[in-house]
Design an enzyme around this catalytic site. Sequence first.
Site, PDB file in Angstrom:
ATOM      1  N   HIS A  56       0.853  -1.191   0.000  1.00  0.00           N
ATOM      2  CA  HIS A  56       0.000   0.000   0.000  1.00  0.00           C
ATOM      3  C   HIS A  56       0.882   1.232   0.000  1.00  0.00           C
ATOM      4  CE1 HIS A  56      -3.158   2.825   1.083  1.00  0.00           C
ATOM      5  NE2 HIS A  56      -3.998   1.898   0.669  1.00  0.00           N
ATOM      6  N   ASP A  95      -7.938  -5.289  -0.017  1.00  0.00           N
ATOM      7  CA  ASP A  95      -8.446  -5.958  -1.220  1.00  0.00           C
ATOM      8  C   ASP A  95      -8.103  -7.441  -1.251  1.00  0.00           C
ATOM      9  OD1 ASP A  95      -9.784  -3.856  -2.257  1.00  0.00           O
ATOM     10  OD2 ASP A  95      -8.040  -3.031  -3.266  1.00  0.00           O
TER      11      ASP A  95
HETATM   12  N1  CMC Z   1       4.179  -7.391  -5.021  1.00  0.00           N
HETATM   13  C1  CMC Z   1       5.544  -7.407  -5.143  1.00  0.00           C
HETATM   14  N2  CMC Z   1       6.332  -6.353  -4.909  1.00  0.00           N
HETATM   15  C2  CMC Z   1       5.723  -5.217  -4.532  1.00  0.00           C
HETATM   16  C3  CMC Z   1       4.323  -5.116  -4.412  1.00  0.00           C
HETATM   17  C4  CMC Z   1       3.552  -6.265  -4.650  1.00  0.00           C
HETATM   18  N3  CMC Z   1       2.227  -6.223  -4.519  1.00  0.00           N
HETATM   19  N4  CMC Z   1       3.988  -3.852  -4.042  1.00  0.00           N
HETATM   20  C5  CMC Z   1       5.152  -3.165  -3.955  1.00  0.00           C
HETATM   21  N5  CMC Z   1       6.206  -3.998  -4.253  1.00  0.00           N
HETATM   22  C6  CMC Z   1       7.633  -3.650  -4.198  1.00  0.00           C
HETATM   23  C7  CMC Z   1       8.041  -2.786  -5.384  1.00  0.00           C
HETATM   24  O1  CMC Z   1       8.467  -3.588  -6.466  1.00  0.00           O
HETATM   25  C8  CMC Z   1       9.156  -1.969  -4.776  1.00  0.00           C
HETATM   26  O2  CMC Z   1      10.285  -2.793  -4.693  1.00  0.00           O
HETATM   27  P1  CMC Z   1      11.783  -2.155  -4.862  1.00  0.00           P
HETATM   28  O3  CMC Z   1      11.916  -1.199  -3.700  1.00  0.00           O
HETATM   29  O4  CMC Z   1      12.703  -3.308  -4.800  1.00  0.00           O
HETATM   30  O5  CMC Z   1      11.778  -1.453  -6.190  1.00  0.00           O
HETATM   31  C9  CMC Z   1       8.680  -1.723  -3.335  1.00  0.00           C
HETATM   32  O6  CMC Z   1       7.823  -2.837  -3.042  1.00  0.00           O
HETATM   33  C10 CMC Z   1       7.905  -0.422  -3.153  1.00  0.00           C
HETATM   34  O7  CMC Z   1       6.814  -0.403  -4.073  1.00  0.00           O
HETATM   35  P2  CMC Z   1       6.223   0.892  -4.796  1.00  0.00           P
HETATM   36  O8  CMC Z   1       5.850   0.536  -6.180  1.00  0.00           O
HETATM   37  O9  CMC Z   1       7.172   2.042  -4.589  1.00  0.00           O
HETATM   38  O10 CMC Z   1       4.940   1.186  -3.953  1.00  0.00           O
HETATM   39  P3  CMC Z   1       3.786   2.175  -4.363  1.00  0.00           P
HETATM   40  O11 CMC Z   1       3.447   2.938  -3.134  1.00  0.00           O
HETATM   41  O12 CMC Z   1       4.104   2.971  -5.579  1.00  0.00           O
HETATM   42  O13 CMC Z   1       2.607   1.176  -4.770  1.00  0.00           O
HETATM   43  C11 CMC Z   1       0.722  -0.238  -4.659  1.00  0.00           C
HETATM   44  C12 CMC Z   1       1.566   0.830  -3.915  1.00  0.00           C
HETATM   45  C13 CMC Z   1      -0.517  -0.524  -3.808  1.00  0.00           C
HETATM   46  C14 CMC Z   1       0.281   0.299  -6.023  1.00  0.00           C
HETATM   47  C15 CMC Z   1       1.590  -1.499  -4.823  1.00  0.00           C
HETATM   48  O14 CMC Z   1       1.957  -2.019  -3.554  1.00  0.00           O
HETATM   49  C16 CMC Z   1       0.897  -2.572  -5.651  1.00  0.00           C
HETATM   50  O15 CMC Z   1       0.996  -2.563  -6.880  1.00  0.00           O
HETATM   51  N6  CMC Z   1       0.151  -3.531  -4.983  1.00  0.00           N
HETATM   52  C17 CMC Z   1      -0.633  -4.491  -5.702  1.00  0.00           C
HETATM   53  C18 CMC Z   1      -1.959  -3.875  -6.102  1.00  0.00           C
HETATM   54  C19 CMC Z   1      -2.912  -3.726  -4.916  1.00  0.00           C
HETATM   55  O16 CMC Z   1      -3.073  -4.642  -4.134  1.00  0.00           O
HETATM   56  N7  CMC Z   1      -3.555  -2.548  -4.834  1.00  0.00           N
HETATM   57  C20 CMC Z   1      -4.563  -2.270  -3.830  1.00  0.00           C
HETATM   58  C21 CMC Z   1      -4.162  -1.197  -2.871  1.00  0.00           C
HETATM   59  S1  CMC Z   1      -5.314  -1.133  -1.466  1.00  0.00           S
HETATM   60  C22 CMC Z   1      -6.722  -0.449  -2.144  1.00  0.00           C
HETATM   61  C23 CMC Z   1      -6.655   1.022  -2.280  1.00  0.00           C
HETATM   62  O17 CMC Z   1      -6.589   1.708  -1.250  1.00  0.00           O
HETATM   63  O18 CMC Z   1      -6.674   1.485  -3.444  1.00  0.00           O
END
Ligand code: CMC
Length: 431
Positions: A309, A366
């Site tokens: 998240h 989710d």
């Molecule tokens: N699976 C594997 N690796 C992950 C995931 C995941 N679900 N989420 C983040 N990471 C890794 C990412 O690759 C990065 O690694 P590194 O530091 O080595 O490059 C690190 O964790 C930080 O990730 P980020 O992309 O900087 O995080 P973000 O804040 O931009 O993204 C997110 C947040 C929710 C979009 C992401 O965690 C994700 O894609 N999760 C899966 C989709 C999901 O479940 N979304 C629902 C969110 S809850 C409902 C809502 O409130 O909308």
Amino acid sequence: MGTAGETVRLLLGGKEYELPVRIGTEGNRAIDVGQLYAMTGHITLDEGYANTGTTMSTICYVDGEKGVLRYRGYRIEALAEQCDFTETAYLLIFGELPTADQLEDFRGNIRRHTLLHEGMKTIYDGFPPYAHPMAILSAVVGALAIYDKEFNDPRDVTQRRLAIYRMLAKMPTIAAFSYKRSIGQPYIYPQNHLTYCQNFLNMMFAVPSEKYSMDVDFVDALNLLLILHADHGQNCSTSTVRMVGSSNVNLFSTISAGVCALWGALHGGANEACIDMLETILADGRNLGKYIDKAKDPNDPFRLMGFGHRVYKNYDPRAKVCKSICGRLLDRFAGDDPMFELAKELEEIALSDPYFVQRKLFPNIDFYSGIIYRILGIPKEMFTVLFALGRLPGWIAHWREMHLSPDKRIHRPRQLYTGHTEREIVPLIKR
Ligand code: CMC
């Protein structure tokens, strides 16, 4: 909220500038850069708004480090235990928990407006049966601006209030009709003696040819999920609602835009994407290790849906509440469904794997909501529609707060241009 005289000094091109610091009620601080461009000719740059406060708001408090979520000061766990969804909606929109009379009046106003204009059914007829219900939801909500056009002026207090009642009342009907359309069953009209959640389940699952009786645990689970989804600060869809609404377009068009933003797999679409992912893993011989490795591989775009998240770097408090109800429902209804077994295993691995632990990637709401909806018999294409139903009071609360604010301006971010400098057009035959 105040400034308490605190400022930061910015050194730029040999000059010193002073910027005020705004302090929130929980002690959180923001550097106010509102005058920065006028003072210095510089803008701030923050791709994805990870560090940008777009507004001051009294609706929702999220502490991602501690895993805290409060609506109007009340803990989400307490609201989930002691209030129902319409009470929570009233709290979010109007700022205080309602008295018994206020709640009855609010519910009465919602009940009075649950029917759709009969002409709106023809809109559904035009959609092919494979249409995604989120696409239908955004289109039909948008069409309310035509059928309910006398409530389109957000600056008129009466129109604004009536648009809010109508939006809350019609959303479940629009959502359930989109499902009935997709499976070719007759539409079930709203029954106004039922509660908000009972009415929605009845419109989803009843058929004219037989009596439908709903399980009280299902009604409670739906009520709880809607409360947990009701608001979450300046997330993608709520920011969309504020952005679109800031142009003074009507509430229905504004909410329609919010629905579109919510649909994406990185936002509300994650609950559907999570079940898709579990299905894929099952169909691929239940090879969980392969998908964990893919998620950890920096060269593979695959991510574990339902994990991580932007704000929570601790257990998502909504996920905690969801997890407990999920466990109860699984014990009662799931039997030995292989998907639920797989989900449990995935959760255990991710919670102990150093990759996920170090990055603080906990299961989010989710992950569990998709599993709960599946137990309720809700098809996965409808999961995000239910998220939209839950988030609606939050969207409305932010829209209303924005319109009541004396500081309201049209949202107009800037950009740092990195394209070509000026160049001459080469005639077509010479390109
Ligand atoms: N699976 C594997 N690796 C992950 C995931 C995941 N679900 N989420 C983040 N990471 C890794 C990412 O690759 C990065 O690694 P590194 O530091 O080595 O490059 C690190 O964790 C930080 O990730 P980020 O992309 O900087 O995080 P973000 O804040 O931009 O993204 C997110 C947040 C929710 C979009 C992401 O965690 C994700 O894609 N999760 C899966 C989709 C999901 O479940 N979304 C629902 C969110 S809850 C409902 C809502 O409130 O909308």
